[in-house]
Design a protein around this motif. Structure first.
Motif, short mmCIF file in Angstrom:
data_model
loop_
_atom_site.label_atom_id
_atom_site.label_comp_id
_atom_site.label_asym_id
_atom_site.label_seq_id
_atom_site.Cartn_x
_atom_site.Cartn_y
_atom_site.Cartn_z
N ALA A 217 0.82 -1.21 0.00
CA ALA A 217 0.00 0.00 0.00
C ALA A 217 0.86 1.26 0.00
N ALA A 218 1.92 1.25 0.80
CA ALA A 218 2.79 2.43 0.88
C ALA A 218 3.44 2.75 -0.46
N HIS A 219 3.87 1.70 -1.17
CA HIS A 219 4.50 1.92 -2.47
C HIS A 219 3.49 2.38 -3.51
N SER A 220 2.22 2.15 -3.26
CA SER A 220 1.18 2.62 -4.18
C SER A 220 0.48 3.86 -3.63
N THR A 221 1.02 4.44 -2.56
CA THR A 221 0.49 5.64 -1.90
C THR A 221 -0.99 5.48 -1.53
N LEU A 222 -1.33 4.30 -1.02
CA LEU A 222 -2.70 4.02 -0.61
C LEU A 222 -2.77 3.89 0.91
N SER A 223 -3.95 4.17 1.44
CA SER A 223 -4.20 3.99 2.87
C SER A 223 -4.49 2.53 3.16
#
Length: 661
Positions: A217-223
């Protein structure tokens, strides 16, 4: 800031205007006006205006609602916000039950021609407004005659533009996580992005799988949110409840994309949850990260991205430690390699330990030693009642050893330190290291185990044999399996003291007791063969061990009584700065005259120091040693000759008037 205020003013104006039109239509209806079309048109236009404000358009996009569904939502919203607007409907057939209009009448008001056929044809009962709990009825079944209520969270959002978290939710609070350098170093770049609606993690460690999902999620800038409804094993929830909670989660995140870590999602794939699955499939902003058993993988999931989480090699772990280090310390490859090989730290904990070490270090040069201490503390976890976790107080330099003992002990340390290099050059090499310490009591076997653990900076498990053995069939093996697994997981030095009690020779089977005892020994033989850590056994009687164990030891070290020279060194080392000059002058004859073990010398020194403190002396004198020596020899039934030897030593030079044995 001005635009936000302007938007707020526009929403308030639209709400006020709709409430007025709602009230006006009710008055026209109550007064039995023949022409209701102007009032109905005004109501429709006001409803459409409110439905086109920012918050309503947001909800429409998030849940993929139709124009008719949004205008229906606006009507329910306004009568909840301003109940007085429905006051004219009191006493009319339009006001069927409760303080609000029924679904039947709301559907009629939803169209300027006062017709509900369109929405009924669209099957309003299966609308997402109701399946997601945005709107609901008190009746369990959809009924046109029942009043309609709006979700409190949705009402809160439409009114204020934000949603507060509520207790008891099945989904955790939404968070955004930063990119962990460990993930970037440990896994290939193609694994750094979510590429499918469903990501199935093939891994058996829930904590690491959760961390892996967070990093995706962090690498895809998602919560990220976590499904936390599995408090009871095997418990599942009603599909409608899950759908409502899912909608509330999106409201809290204002419709932004969110990764839901749902470990047992696969168990929700049977027919009872087909509505839930369909809704999630139709919500583009929802991603599911899950775990599954091999037989469940890809079952009923379309477009699944199965990730086999292969744990990184020691080289990659070492690279991760270097990436976490301060810039001035990023060149110490040897220190990073030592951490990677000695401490199997969970990947998700590495960054936390590094940051903590940076906070604790006094100078940049302290970083690696501080970090190593943090790793050792993290790995120093006991195994309940099966073993005692011992903190190492010594290293090999603290021991006085003959070369025949020192060399094999150094080899044991080296074998652990160079385990990776040995494995690389000898691929068929068995992992781990096993050694037997044997000899008479007090010769340093237990201290050597502690010194080796201290030398390697590894936790030391001292096995509690009394709790290992069990009279129940199979329980001993279960205890051993748990013990070995825990020690292996923490890369601990595992020490069996008095090992002949459990590693005894197998015997002829004459009873069920013999059979069970032999099974326990056979299990030990098998388990120690594959133990990847350092396994140490100590015994006073080597001959009592089963011969099959001896073949499996890398080193068999005999601990003997110290020589005269070694005893003198032991005396000086043990006394330290606590002896007066007179006592130091007669250490040589003391070492010559009494053949004592290292443990006995330590015991005598401790007792002598206590005697000196009780007498109010700062230093140990010759008479203190004589008194302590007499007490130690009495343990072994020393007779008249021992008394004479002590007196002879005591009178061997100048001594004070209190020198009485």
């Amino acid at each position: 800031m001005a635009s936000i205020q302007e938007e707020h003013n526009a929403i308030v104006a639209a709400e006020r205007h709709l409430a007025q039109c709602f009230y006006a239509f009710g008055l026209a209806l109550k007064e039995a006006n023949e022409d209701l079309e102007p009032a109905a048109t005004q109501l429709h236009n006001a409803t459409t205006t409110l439905a086109k404000t920012t918050r309503f358009l947001g909800v429409k996009a998030w849940f993929d609602l139709t124009d008719s569904e949004v205008t229906l939502l606006a009507l329910v919203y306004i009568q909840t916000l301003d109940p007085d607007c429905v006051a004219p409907f009191i006493g009319l057939s339009w006001f069927e039950q409760g303080p609000t209009l029924s679904l039947d009448k709301l559907l009629t008001l939803n169209d300027k021609y006062l017709s509900k056929r369109t929405l009924l044809a669209e099957n309003i009962g299966s609308s997402r407004l109701f399946t997601l709990g945005l709107l609901n009825q008190s009746s369990h079944y959809m009924s046109l005659s029942c009043a309609v209520q709006i979700s409190p969270l949705l009402q809160q959002y439409l009114q204020s533009g934000c949603v507060s978290s509520s207790d008891g939710a099945l989904f955790s609070a939404i968070k955004k996580y930063g990119i962990d350098p460990v993930f970037s170093c440990s896994f290939a770049k193609e694994q750094h992005k979510i590429i499918a609606k469903y990501t199935l993690l093939n891994h058996d460690n829930a904590e690491q799988a959760l961390w892996y999902g967070m990093q995706l999620a962090a690498h895809s800038t998602l919560s990220v949110s976590q499904f936390i409804g599995e408090a009871e094993e095997g418990k599942q929830y009603d599909s409608q409840i899950l759908q409502v909670e899912l909608a509330e989660l999106l409201l809290k995140n204002k419709g932004q994309s969110v990764v839901i870590y749902w470990p047992n999602w696969v168990s929700y794939l049977h027919i009872a949850y087909q509505n839930l699955r369909a809704i999630i499939q139709q919500l583009p902003q929802v991603y599911i990260v899950t775990m599954a058993e091999p037989q469940q993988r890809k079952h009923d999931i379309e477009h699944v991205d199965e990730r086999v989480i292969v744990m990184p090699t020691q080289e990659k772990v070492a690279s991760s430690w270097l990436a976490l280090a301060p810039e001035s310390q990023a060149r110490f490859e040897a220190r990073a390699w030592q951490l990677a090989t000695h401490y199997p730290i969970a990947l998700e904990r590495m960054n936390t330990l590094s940051q903590h070490a940076i906070q604790l270090m006094h100078t940049p040069e302290d970083y690696w030693s501080t970090l190593q201490a943090q790793c050792l503390q993290t790995q120093s976890v006991g195994c309940d009642e099966l073993a005692k976790l011992s903190q190492s107080r010594f290293t090999l330099q603290d021991m006085v050893l003959a070369n025949s003992m020192a060399q094999p002990l150094k080899e044991l340390v080296a074998r652990v330190r160079y385990q990776a290099e040995l494995k690389a050059r000898l691929p068929r090499l068995n992992s781990g290291c096993k050694a037997l310490f044997w000899g008479k009591p007090g010769t340093g076997k237990s201290m050597a185990a502690e010194a080796i653990a201290g030398e390697l900076q590894l936790p030391l498990y001292l096995v509690n044999l009394a709790n290992i053995a069990s009279k129940w069939i199979g329980e001993t093996e279960k205890h051993l399996a748990k013990l070995f697994d825990s020690a292996e997981r923490h890369n601990a030095v595992l020490m069996f003291d008095e090992a002949d009690a459990i590693f005894a020779k197998r015997s002829e089977v004459e009873s069920s007791h013999d059979k069970n005892a032999n099974m326990g020994v056979s299990y030990l033989l098998q388990r120690m063969e594959h133990y990847s850590g350092l396994l140490l056994l100590s015994t006073n009687f080597k001959a009592n061990l089963d011969e099959a164990f001896l073949r499996r030891f890398h080193n068999v070290v005999e601990f003997t009584f110290p020589t005269e020279t070694e005893r003198m060194t032991l005396w000086l080392h043990s006394l330290g700065g606590n002896a007066d000059d007179d006592l130091l002058g007669v250490i040589t004859p003391l070492a010559h005259q009494f053949e004592l073990s290292a443990a006995q010398i330590i015991n005598i020194t401790e007792t002598a120091l206590l005697q000196s403190l009780m007498a109010g002396r700062a230093l140990i004198v010759r008479s203190d040693i004589a008194c302590a020596l007499k007490r130690e020899l009495a343990k072994h039934h020393a007779g008249f000759m021992a008394q004479q030897d002590i007196l002879k030593w005591l009178q061997g030079g100048h001594h004070g008037p209190d020198a009485i044995v």
